[in-house]
Design a protein around this motif. Structure first.
Motif, PDB file in Angstrom:
ATOM      1  N   ILE A   1       0.840  -1.209   0.000  1.00 63.64           N
ATOM      2  CA  ILE A   1       0.000   0.000   0.000  1.00 63.64           C
ATOM      3  C   ILE A   1       0.870   1.253   0.000  1.00 63.64           C
ATOM      4  O   ILE A   1       0.606   2.211  -0.729  1.00 63.64           O
ATOM      5  N   LEU A   2       1.913   1.250   0.829  1.00 65.42           N
ATOM      6  CA  LEU A   2       2.782   2.419   0.915  1.00 65.42           C
ATOM      7  C   LEU A   2       3.501   2.697  -0.404  1.00 65.42           C
ATOM      8  O   LEU A   2       3.709   3.862  -0.766  1.00 65.42           O
ATOM      9  N   SER A   3       3.898   1.649  -1.116  1.00 64.81           N
ATOM     10  CA  SER A   3       4.573   1.855  -2.395  1.00 64.81           C
ATOM     11  C   SER A   3       3.650   2.548  -3.390  1.00 64.81           C
ATOM     12  O   SER A   3       4.068   3.465  -4.115  1.00 64.81           O
ATOM     13  N   LYS A   4       2.381   2.131  -3.407  1.00 65.73           N
ATOM     14  CA  LYS A   4       1.412   2.788  -4.280  1.00 65.73           C
ATOM     15  C   LYS A   4       1.148   4.218  -3.816  1.00 65.73           C
ATOM     16  O   LYS A   4       1.040   5.139  -4.636  1.00 65.73           O
ATOM     17  N   LEU A   5       1.033   4.400  -2.515  1.00 67.20           N
ATOM     18  CA  LEU A   5       0.719   5.711  -1.960  1.00 67.20           C
ATOM     19  C   LEU A   5       1.833   6.723  -2.237  1.00 67.20           C
ATOM     20  O   LEU A   5       1.566   7.845  -2.709  1.00 67.20           O
ATOM     21  N   ILE A   6       3.064   6.355  -1.936  1.00 66.76           N
ATOM     22  CA  ILE A   6       4.189   7.273  -2.124  1.00 66.76           C
ATOM     23  C   ILE A   6       4.333   7.655  -3.596  1.00 66.76           C
ATOM     24  O   ILE A   6       4.527   8.827  -3.945  1.00 66.76           O
ATOM     25  N   SER A   7       4.222   6.651  -4.472  1.00 68.86           N
ATOM     26  CA  SER A   7       4.320   6.921  -5.903  1.00 68.86           C
ATOM     27  C   SER A   7       3.214   7.866  -6.367  1.00 68.86           C
ATOM     28  O   SER A   7       3.465   8.818  -7.119  1.00 68.86           O
ATOM     29  N   SER A   8       1.992   7.635  -5.896  1.00 67.28           N
ATOM     30  CA  SER A   8       0.859   8.467  -6.297  1.00 67.28           C
ATOM     31  C   SER A   8       1.016   9.896  -5.795  1.00 67.28           C
ATOM     32  O   SER A   8       0.735  10.856  -6.524  1.00 67.28           O
ATOM     33  N   VAL A   9       1.460  10.045  -4.550  1.00 65.75           N
ATOM     34  CA  VAL A   9       1.650  11.383  -3.988  1.00 65.75           C
ATOM     35  C   VAL A   9       2.714  12.143  -4.778  1.00 65.75           C
ATOM     36  O   VAL A   9       2.533  13.336  -5.110  1.00 65.75           O
ATOM     37  N   VAL A  10       3.815  11.486  -5.085  1.00 66.77           N
ATOM     38  CA  VAL A  10       4.901  12.143  -5.823  1.00 66.77           C
ATOM     39  C   VAL A  10       4.420  12.595  -7.197  1.00 66.77           C
ATOM     40  O   VAL A  10       4.665  13.737  -7.613  1.00 66.77           O
ATOM     41  N   TRP A  11       3.699  11.719  -7.907  1.00 68.74           N
ATOM     42  CA  TRP A  11       3.251  12.083  -9.244  1.00 68.74           C
ATOM     43  C   TRP A  11       2.179  13.164  -9.214  1.00 68.74           C
ATOM     44  O   TRP A  11       2.135  14.021 -10.104  1.00 68.74           O
ATOM     45  N   MET A  12       1.313  13.145  -8.203  1.00 75.24           N
ATOM     46  CA  MET A  12       0.305  14.202  -8.087  1.00 75.24           C
ATOM     47  C   MET A  12       0.970  15.552  -7.822  1.00 75.24           C
ATOM     48  O   MET A  12       0.582  16.575  -8.406  1.00 75.24           O
ATOM     49  N   LEU A  13       1.968  15.569  -6.950  1.00 74.62           N
ATOM     50  CA  LEU A  13       2.700  16.813  -6.677  1.00 74.62           C
ATOM     51  C   LEU A  13       3.450  17.283  -7.922  1.00 74.62           C
ATOM     52  O   LEU A  13       3.451  18.490  -8.236  1.00 74.62           O
ATOM     53  N   CYS A  14       4.073  16.348  -8.611  1.00 76.43           N
ATOM     54  CA  CYS A  14       4.794  16.712  -9.839  1.00 76.43           C
ATOM     55  C   CYS A  14       3.832  17.269 -10.889  1.00 76.43           C
ATOM     56  O   CYS A  14       4.166  18.248 -11.580  1.00 76.43           O
ATOM     57  N   SER A  15       2.651  16.676 -11.004  1.00 79.18           N
ATOM     58  CA  SER A  15       1.667  17.165 -11.971  1.00 79.18           C
ATOM     59  C   SER A  15       1.244  18.590 -11.639  1.00 79.18           C
ATOM     60  O   SER A  15       1.114  19.442 -12.532  1.00 79.18           O
ATOM     61  N   GLY A  16       1.032  18.858 -10.354  1.00 78.92           N
ATOM     62  CA  GLY A  16       0.670  20.207  -9.949  1.00 78.92           C
ATOM     63  C   GLY A  16       1.781  21.203 -10.214  1.00 78.92           C
ATOM     64  O   GLY A  16       1.538  22.311 -10.720  1.00 78.92           O
ATOM     65  N   ILE A  17       3.008  20.822  -9.894  1.00 77.94           N
ATOM     66  CA  ILE A  17       4.152  21.720 -10.100  1.00 77.94           C
ATOM     67  C   ILE A  17       4.368  21.985 -11.586  1.00 77.94           C
ATOM     68  O   ILE A  17       4.583  23.137 -12.004  1.00 77.94           O
ATOM     69  N   VAL A  18       4.298  20.936 -12.400  1.00 76.44           N
ATOM     70  CA  VAL A  18       4.489  21.106 -13.846  1.00 76.44           C
ATOM     71  C   VAL A  18       3.360  21.958 -14.434  1.00 76.44           C
ATOM     72  O   VAL A  18       3.598  22.790 -15.319  1.00 76.44           O
ATOM     73  N   GLY A  19       2.135  21.761 -13.942  1.00 77.23           N
ATOM     74  CA  GLY A  19       1.021  22.568 -14.427  1.00 77.23           C
ATOM     75  C   GLY A  19       1.224  24.046 -14.133  1.00 77.23           C
ATOM     76  O   GLY A  19       1.034  24.904 -15.010  1.00 77.23           O
ATOM     77  N   ILE A  20       1.620  24.369 -12.912  1.00 76.74           N
ATOM     78  CA  ILE A  20       1.883  25.763 -12.546  1.00 76.74           C
ATOM     79  C   ILE A  20       3.069  26.314 -13.333  1.00 76.74           C
ATOM     80  O   ILE A  20       3.042  27.451 -13.823  1.00 76.74           O
ATOM     81  N   PHE A  21       4.119  25.500 -13.461  1.00 75.96           N
ATOM     82  CA  PHE A  21       5.309  25.935 -14.196  1.00 75.96           C
ATOM     83  C   PHE A  21       4.982  26.204 -15.662  1.00 75.96           C
ATOM     84  O   PHE A  21       5.427  27.214 -16.236  1.00 75.96           O
ATOM     85  N   SER A  22       4.227  25.319 -16.290  1.00 76.94           N
ATOM     86  CA  SER A  22       3.886  25.510 -17.704  1.00 76.94           C
ATOM     87  C   SER A  22       3.045  26.764 -17.909  1.00 76.94           C
ATOM     88  O   SER A  22       3.244  27.506 -18.876  1.00 76.94           O
TER      89      SER A  22
END
Length: 266
Positions: A93-114
Motif C-alpha cells: 500500500i505504501l509503495s502505491k501511496l508514495i508513488s501516487s503522492v509524488v506524481w500528483m505533486l509533480c503534476s501540480g508543479i508542472v502545471g503551474i510551471f507551464s
C-alpha cells in the motif's frame, strides 16, 4: 523491499507522465509566443486549445493512474505475483501511496510551471514582466509585516494540503477494496463507497469550520492599502488537520485489513 517496490512503481509510470509533462511545457511555450504575435490567429487558438486538452489529460491520467495501478497491480491478475513477494500488505500500500503522492505533486508543479512559462512567453519584453520584481517585493513585505503568523499560516496550509492529498488517495484505495467485495458490481460499489467516505469526512470538517467563524487579522497599510487577512482560527485549522490525519489512518487500516482478510483474486 519497499525501495524495490517504489523503483518498480516509478519505472512503470514514468514514461507516461514524462511524455505528458514535456508536451504540456512545449505547448505552453508555443502558445505563449503564438498569442503574443497575434491574439486572433487561428493557429494560436489551436495551440492554446491543445495546451488545455493536455492539461486536462494530465489531471485525468494522474487520477486514473492512482486507481488502475492499485486495482490491476494488487487486485487483478498481477496480484497473484505481487502478493507472493516477501513483502507485507503495508509495504504494498505504501509503495502505491508514495508513488501516487509524488506524481500528483509533480503534476501540480508542472502545471503551474507551464502556465507561468506561457505567461512569460506572452509578456516577454512587456511592462507587465518588468513589474514582477516589484510584485515579489510586495509579497516579501507582507510576510515581513505579518511576522510569524504569516509563515505559520503558510506552513499549516502546505501541511494541510499534503495531508488532504494523502487522505484522498487512501480514500480511493479503501473504496477500491470495498468495491472489490462486490464481485458483480465492483465499479458502482467502489464509486459509491468513495463518495460516502468523502462525504463523511467533509461533513465532520465543515461542521466545525462553519461553527468557528473566520477571524480577520488586520495589519498596517502597505503603500496606502490596508492589509487584512481573513484566516481560520487555530482551532479550526488544527481540527481540520487532525480530521484529515485520522481519516487517512483509518483508510489505511481499513485497506490493509480488507487486503489481509478479504482479498479474493479468483
Amino acid at each position: 523491499m519497499l525501495k524495490q517496490l517504489l523503483k518498480y512503481e516509478f519505472k512503470a509510470t514514468g514514461r507516461t507522465y514524462g511524455g505528458l509533462y514535456l508536451a504540456l511545457v512545449a505547448l505552453a511555450v508555443l502558445s505563449g509566443f503564438s498569442l503574443r504575435s497575434s491574439s486572433k490567429d487561428d493557429f494560436a487558438s489551436l495551440l492554446l486549445f491543445a495546451y488545455m486538452v493536455v492539461a486536462v489529460a494530465v489531471a485525468v491520467v494522474s487520477v486514473m493512474t492512482i486507481v488502475t495501478r492499485f486495482t490491476r497491480n494488487l487486485l487483478g491478475r498481477e496480484g497473484y505475483l505481487m502478493h507472493t513477494l516477501p513483502v507485507t500488505e503495508s509495504q504494498l500500500i505504501l509503495s502505491k501511496l508514495i508513488s501516487s503522492v509524488v506524481w500528483m505533486l509533480c503534476s501540480g508543479i508542472v502545471g503551474i510551471f507551464s502556465f507561468a512559462v506561457m505567461l512569460l512567453a506572452l509578456s516577454l519584453n512587456s511592462t507587465a514582466l518588468q513589474q514582477l520584481p516589484v510584485l515579489w517585493q510586495k509579497v516579501v513585505e507582507i510576510f515581513r509585516m505579518t511576522g510569524s503568523s504569516g509563515w505559520l499560516w503558510l506552513i499549516f496550509e502546505t501541511l494541510n494540503g499534503l495531508v488532504a492529498l494523502v487522505s484522498s488517495i487512501l480514500c480511493i484505495y479503501a473504496a477500491c477494496m470495498i468495491g472489490h467485495q462486490f464481485k458483480k458490481h465492483m465499479v458502482p460499489a467502489g464509486i459509491l463507497a468513495f463518495f460516502l467516505l468523502s462525504f463523511l469526512q467533509n461533513w465532520l470538517s465543515s461542521g466545525v469550520s462553519s461553527a468557528d467563524m473566520l477571524q480577520a487579522v488586520s495589519y498596517s497599510t502597505l503603500d496606502g492599502v490596508d492589509i487584512s487577512i481573513a484566516a481560520p482560527s487555530a482551532f479550526t485549522t488544527l481540527f481540520g488537520l487532525a480530521v484529515s490525519i485520522a481519516f487517512a489512518v483509518g483508510y489505511f487500516l481499513l485497506t490493509r485489513w480488507l487486503m489481509e482478510h478479504k482479498l479474493d483474486l479468483e
